[in-house]
Design a protein around this motif. Structure first.
Motif, short mmCIF file in Angstrom:
data_model
loop_
_atom_site.label_atom_id
_atom_site.label_comp_id
_atom_site.label_asym_id
_atom_site.label_seq_id
_atom_site.Cartn_x
_atom_site.Cartn_y
_atom_site.Cartn_z
N MET A 106 50.22 41.08 9.69
CA MET A 106 50.97 40.89 8.44
C MET A 106 50.38 41.76 7.33
O MET A 106 51.10 42.43 6.61
N LEU A 107 49.05 41.72 7.23
CA LEU A 107 48.41 42.53 6.18
C LEU A 107 48.73 44.00 6.38
O LEU A 107 49.12 44.70 5.45
N ILE A 108 48.60 44.45 7.62
CA ILE A 108 48.85 45.87 7.88
C ILE A 108 50.29 46.21 7.56
O ILE A 108 50.59 47.19 6.89
N LEU A 109 51.20 45.37 8.03
CA LEU A 109 52.61 45.70 7.82
C LEU A 109 52.98 45.63 6.35
O LEU A 109 53.85 46.37 5.88
N MET A 110 52.31 44.78 5.60
CA MET A 110 52.55 44.76 4.14
C MET A 110 52.13 46.09 3.53
O MET A 110 52.81 46.64 2.67
N TRP A 111 50.99 46.56 4.00
CA TRP A 111 50.51 47.85 3.49
C TRP A 111 51.48 48.96 3.89
O TRP A 111 51.86 49.80 3.07
N VAL A 112 51.90 48.93 5.14
CA VAL A 112 52.83 49.94 5.63
C VAL A 112 54.12 49.91 4.81
O VAL A 112 54.61 50.93 4.33
N ASN A 113 54.63 48.71 4.61
CA ASN A 113 55.86 48.55 3.85
C ASN A 113 55.71 49.12 2.45
O ASN A 113 56.58 49.80 1.93
N ASP A 114 54.54 48.84 1.86
CA ASP A 114 54.28 49.33 0.52
C ASP A 114 54.25 50.86 0.50
O ASP A 114 54.80 51.49 -0.40
N GLU A 115 53.62 51.44 1.51
CA GLU A 115 53.56 52.90 1.59
C GLU A 115 54.97 53.48 1.71
O GLU A 115 55.30 54.47 1.08
N VAL A 116 55.77 52.85 2.54
CA VAL A 116 57.09 53.38 2.80
C VAL A 116 57.99 53.26 1.56
O VAL A 116 58.88 54.06 1.34
N GLN A 117 57.70 52.25 0.74
CA GLN A 117 58.54 52.03 -0.44
C GLN A 117 58.26 52.98 -1.60
O GLN A 117 59.02 53.03 -2.56
N VAL A 118 57.14 53.70 -1.51
CA VAL A 118 56.78 54.55 -2.64
C VAL A 118 57.89 55.56 -2.93
O VAL A 118 58.45 56.17 -2.02
N ASP A 119 58.23 55.67 -4.19
CA ASP A 119 59.26 56.60 -4.68
C ASP A 119 60.68 56.29 -4.18
O ASP A 119 61.57 57.11 -4.32
N LYS A 120 60.87 55.10 -3.63
CA LYS A 120 62.21 54.80 -3.12
C LYS A 120 63.06 54.08 -4.16
O LYS A 120 64.18 53.70 -3.87
N PHE A 121 62.53 53.85 -5.36
CA PHE A 121 63.27 53.02 -6.31
C PHE A 121 64.21 53.83 -7.20
O PHE A 121 64.93 53.27 -8.01
N HIS A 122 64.19 55.15 -7.07
CA HIS A 122 65.06 55.94 -7.93
C HIS A 122 66.51 55.88 -7.46
O HIS A 122 66.77 56.04 -6.28
N GLU A 123 67.40 55.62 -8.44
CA GLU A 123 68.80 55.43 -8.05
C GLU A 123 69.37 56.67 -7.38
O GLU A 123 70.14 56.59 -6.44
N ASN A 124 68.99 57.83 -7.90
CA ASN A 124 69.50 59.07 -7.32
C ASN A 124 68.68 59.53 -6.13
O ASN A 124 68.88 60.63 -5.65
N GLY A 125 67.74 58.66 -5.74
CA GLY A 125 66.72 59.02 -4.74
C GLY A 125 67.16 59.98 -3.65
O GLY A 125 66.48 60.97 -3.39
N ASP A 126 68.31 59.72 -3.05
CA ASP A 126 68.66 60.58 -1.91
C ASP A 126 69.26 61.91 -2.34
O ASP A 126 69.61 62.73 -1.50
N ARG A 127 69.39 62.13 -3.65
CA ARG A 127 69.91 63.42 -4.09
C ARG A 127 68.85 64.27 -4.79
O ARG A 127 69.12 65.39 -5.20
N ILE A 128 67.67 63.69 -5.00
CA ILE A 128 66.65 64.42 -5.76
C ILE A 128 65.82 65.30 -4.83
O ILE A 128 65.30 64.83 -3.83
N TYR A 129 65.73 66.54 -5.18
CA TYR A 129 64.91 67.48 -4.42
C TYR A 129 63.87 68.10 -5.32
O TYR A 129 64.07 68.22 -6.53
N GLN A 130 62.76 68.46 -4.73
CA GLN A 130 61.74 69.16 -5.48
C GLN A 130 61.62 70.57 -4.93
O GLN A 130 61.75 70.79 -3.73
#
Lengths: 860, 112
Positions: A106-130
């Motif tokens: 559980m601890l590991i998967l919480m960490w993994v989930n947190d890692e995966v969520q980074v930068d995913k909160f932007h509404e335009n997320g799937d259209r933003i490119y760098q």
């Protein structure tokens, strides 16, 4: 035809009075969709059937055919409970294994989930490119950087119809804030106005559209606002002016919510990019990389078009400029950047995702090991339940209902384990957070949390119950009633196979730990080509250059200071480069070559070694003498590069010495070519101070000198070895995690082994008694009982080695400079696992062997 | 909403059944709602609603013809019962009363 499986499922659960027209409706829908897209039609059909699985449609099973007998379930629960209480030791062992496994995963998967969520909160997320810039290096290497020439942004904005918005963002900068007598520094960015609309950082006050329009504007974080304006910042902040960097003033036009750890961009203030552009003409040049560029596409499908067109914009526009190099622009999805940030030769090649993957696998492994414990103990102890099973069968229990019974038992146990685990996770989370430097928490308001918990409980319960539920109902009635179930050798082999699997995984994890650990040791102790110990880098303010000699005199007076050199950056994390370097007979132009500006004492102070030629000399006028590193010497290709002409930035000079290679970046990367020049000590901004004795005293004294010479500037320093260690932070985190969880996996495996050997000892107790009577020694008996398990562990080791070798090597390949995988490492891991396992079995065997034979044999 | 209570979705389903009159069966109701209200309706949600409404006695149903495209299964046609009609009327009435009771200034946004 609609999918048969779904239809069968529908017919099974659907209320008979509804089935005809429901099924008709679905087939009609299916026929309609099938014409357009057969696959989609199938998926929709399945989905519709699943959505029909709800109260109101499902038939009443209980009354209709009595398949689910609640009375029996009650009985199963009761028996399960009684059994659990009767064999407290085994239950505790089982529960402990499951809880430890669940908590860890559980601890590991919480960490993994947190890692995966980074930068995913932007509404335009799937259209933003760098935008990234690939710079061709010497030797065909490509260096990828995010600093992009500013004109590229203007071009994207004006001439690319596919591009919606373009935002620019500076590198992280520090500015000083003040309130009364209090001064402090905060990190932040210069950003173009649409940075706030392109990304979705939450603005608490102010207007996202206009907040960064005014040149005198500043947008600050909530905590900065609280610091600056107190608790009623909401009323006061916007419209007020605050002092920055001592002299300037800016009007607060917005306050944003503090940036959480789910964002890779961290900042406490934003100021208009234009302000920076106005003060720095150099950004208008195509040859100079500056701010980051982010853009959104109107349509994702246009990415290839945009990428293709922007690819050689720099080459086209910077052609003929002295500082132009072979550089290409590429686009990378912003929300992927956090996990996929490594570029290998200009192409994305992993990054943190590797650690996320490693940890996910570790979590799954640990769960597996815990499940296997349960399986093994349940089947091994099935003899005890054989009478019960026999009796149930005599009374008419079907095989499937006995299976159900064992599933109920294992799910019950895993449910109990899950509840305990949640409690322990909650208890351990603060420590775990400290370890991984995150703010993880269990969010019970999220339905996903419940889905996850439900899935893990049932998954673990189902999986661990699977084998017992398949095996136990097959017992022969008569034999089981006699209490003499002889388990097939197949079952025993299977159990042994599972033990081998458990220990192979544990060994693998330990090998992994050892590999990561030894590479980290290698990295931290590697001779970087300079002496990083007892070295302080002190940042010097802008107006120091002219007074450098005064500063040096003062610093060198301090008894704890051995030497001091000025430099244009910390040499172990340095990346200032130019493509304007020329030499005679240069085969190809446009190499990116690093330039380090220093004073004459640099090489000596840093403890670098001159390989040929000479060091700078204060007695000679060395302002046009350059020292190069071995990589550049090789690149230039002369037998003897000394006294050869070399120029950069249009300055002509001669090579006087070759310094031994030293690492300017992490060991993930190769060493880049470098020119060291003492042409302009006044343009350096860092003092490298070599100290001796008490570091704190040295620091105090240096701070005093800085304070006296430049009272406005805050004293800013770092220990070079610490900075170096910090650049391996993610490796260290993972190393710590793997270390802990490898130990846990061993622990769980041993719990299972302990249970199994206890069981064997108990089964063979009569044999032990007889042997003892006939004169067997305790030592012989322990050996007899342990040798089977010993063999299993050796076998597990043999299985684990090739995997460990393969995975270890592929991880190490990510480092340009790496330790080699030595067999010693495997032997230590194997021996360690074996020792722990043998100890576990040995203790239990010893206990069994020491029993007085009279106690065992008297009943016969 | 005193004597009979129905949810918003149930109301929509009943009204649609009435609109379709003699052609109200599963798929046609679903499509009608999807077209008119521009919202997705799953077979499951609609079927549960129909079932519930029939149990309450607001809808009545009978089997119709079978077609090949339905795999030989008959259609079940729905129609609104007199009781159902009463319920719908009552719902409308309640709404109307509420509308009538709104003071005229409440929706006068000219100066707001």
């Amino acid at each position: 035809m609609p999918p048969k499986l779904a239809t069968r499922f529908l017919r099974w659960f659907c209320n008979p009075s509804l089935i005809e027209d429901v099924e008709g409706d679905l087939s009609e829908l299916y026929a309609e969709h099938e014409n357009k897209n057969p696959l989609k039609a199938k998926i929709k059909y399945y989905l519709d059937v699943l959505l029909l699985f709800r109260p109101g449609i499902i038939k009443n099973f209980e009354i209709k055919n009595g398949l689910m007998n609640t009375a029996m379930i009650k009985n199963y629960l009761k028996i399960a409970l009684r059994n659990a209480l009767r064999y407290k030791g085994f239950t505790a062992l089982n529960l402990l294994g499951l809880v430890v496994g669940l908590v860890s995963s559980m601890l590991i998967l919480m960490w993994v989930n947190d890692e995966v969520q980074v930068d995913k909160f932007h509404e335009n997320g799937d259209r933003i490119y760098q935008v990234f810039r690939n710079m061709k290096q010497s030797g065909g290497m490509v260096n990828t950087v995010w600093s992009i020439p500013k004109p590229a942004a203007d071009l994207l904005r004006e001439e690319y119809p596919e591009v919606d918005e373009v935002a620019q963002l500076s590198w992280q900068m520090e500015i000083e804030f003040e309130k009364g007598d209090d001064f402090w520094e905060e990190d932040g960015f210069y950003a173009t106005p649409n940075f706030l609309t392109l990304f979705s950082f939450e603005l608490l006050e102010g207007d996202v559209k206009t907040a960064l329009d005014d040149l005198g504007a500043i947008v600050i974080s909530r905590s900065l606002a609280e610091k600056q304006f107190g608790s009623d910042w909401k009323a006061k902040a916007v419209g007020s002016s605050i002092k920055i960097d001592g002299e300037g003033e800016a009007i607060v036009t917005g306050v944003f919510e503090d940036i959480g750890s789910n964002s890779s961009l961290q900042f406490d203030w934003l100021m208009p990019a234009q302000l920076y552009f106005n003060q720095n003409d150099w950004v208008d040049d195509w040859g100079n990389g500056s701010f980051r560029i982010y853009f959104t596409l109107r349509d994702e499908a246009d990415l290839p078009v945009v990428e293709k067109r922007m690819y050689d914009e720099i080459i086209t526009h910077a052609a003929g400029q002295s500082n132009s190099g072979e550089e290409y622009l590429i686009a990378h999805k912003f929300q992927d950047y956090y996990l996929y940030s490594n570029f290998e030769n200009g192409v994305v090649d992993g990054g943190r995702i590797e650690y996320v993957r490693i940890m996910t696998v570790v979590a799954i492994f640990i769960l597996l090991i815990a499940c296997i414990n349960f399986m093994n103990l349940a089947t091994a102890r099935s003899g005890r339940r054989s009478k019960e099973i026999g009796l149930r069968k005599v009374m008419g229990a079907h095989k499937s209902s006995i299976s159900l019974q064992f599933f109920v038992e294992s799910i019950l146990l895993s449910f109990l384990a899950a509840i305990l685990s949640i409690f322990f996770v909650w208890l351990l989370l603060p420590y775990f957070n400290q370890l991984v430097d995150r703010q993880l928490f269990i969010d019970f308001s999220q339905p996903n949390t419940w889905y996850f918990l439900g899935a893990i409980t049932f998954g673990v319960g189902f999986f661990s119950g699977l084998y017992p539920a398949v095996l136990l109902p097959t017992f022969n009635i008569i034999r089981s009633l006699k209490g003499a179930v002889k388990q097939s050798s197949g079952a025993a082999y299977f159990r042994k196979g599972l033990v081998v699997f458990q220990f192979a995984i544990s060994t693998l994890l330990i090998v992994g730990t050892a590999v990561i650990y030894s590479q980290l040791e290698f990295v931290l102790n590697k001779n970087l080509g300079l002496d990083k110990e007892n070295l302080i880098a002190v940042r010097l303010g802008g107006n120091f250059g002219e007074r450098l000699n005064t500063y040096r005199t003062e610093i060198e007076k301090i008894p704890e200071v051995k030497a001091m050199a000025a430099s244009s950056g910390n040499p172990i994390s340095y990346g200032r480069s130019t493509s304007s370097v020329r030499w005679e007979g240069m085969s190809e132009e446009g190499y990116e070559i690093n330039v380090l500006l220093t004073d004459e004492k640099f090489v000596q102070t840093m403890g670098m070694e001159i390989q040929r030629g000479r060091d700078f000399n204060e007695q000679l006028t060395d302002s046009t003498s350059f020292i190069i590193n071995e990589v550049l010497a090789e690149l230039m290709g002369f037998d003897d590069p000394i006294n050869k002409d070399l120029s950069f930035w249009g300055i002509n000079g001669k090579v006087v010495g070759v310094v031994k290679n030293f690492h300017m970046r992490t060991l993930h990367e190769p060493i880049a070519p470098l020119i060291i020049s003492c042409i302009a000590p006044s343009r350096t901004n860092m003092a490298m101070v070599r100290i001796q004795g008490e570091p704190n005293r040295a620091l105090e004294a240096i701070a005093e000198v800085n304070q006296a010479l430049d009272p406005d500037q805050e004293f800013d320093y770092e220990f070079v070895d610490e900075v170096y260690a910090e650049s391996y932070e993610s490796e260290m985190t993972v190393s710590a995690l793997v270390k802990i969880f490898a130990s846990i996996s061993i622990f769980i495996s041993c719990l299972g082994l302990f249970g199994l050997s206890a069981f064997t000892a108990e089964q063979r107790s009569k044999e032990i008694g007889v042997r003892k009577v006939h004169g067997a020694s305790v030592k012989q008996l322990v050996l007899l009982l342990s040798k089977d398990y010993g063999m299993l562990m050796i076998f597990a080791f043999i299985v684990a080695v090739p995997f460990g070798y393969y995975f270890g090597n592929s991880w190490l390949e990510g480092f340009e400079f790496r330790t080699s995988l030595s067999p010693v490492l495997f032997i230590i891991a194997g021996a360690g696992t074996f020792a722990i396992g043998a100890l576990t079995v040995g203790i239990k065997s010893l206990q069994a062997a020491k029993v007085n034979p009279v106690n065992i044999l008297k009943d016969e | 909403m005193n004597k009979y209570s129905i949810g918003e979705f149930e109301e929509v389903v009943m009204l649609t059944v009435a609109v379709l009159y003699e052609n109200a069966y599963g798929i046609s109701i679903k499509e009608e709602i999807e077209n008119r209200l521009e919202r997705k309706v799953s077979v499951g949600a609609m079927r549960t609603a129909l079932n519930r409404l029939e149990k309450k006695g607001y809808l009545d149903s009978e089997f119709g013809e079978a077609t090949a495209v339905r795999g030989g299964k008959r259609k079940r046609y729905f129609k609104v019962t007199p009781l159902g009609k009463k319920v719908l009327e009552q719902v409308m009435q309640t709404r109307k009363q509420l509308w009538d009771s709104i003071p005229s200034v409440a929706f006068d946004f000219k100066f707001g």
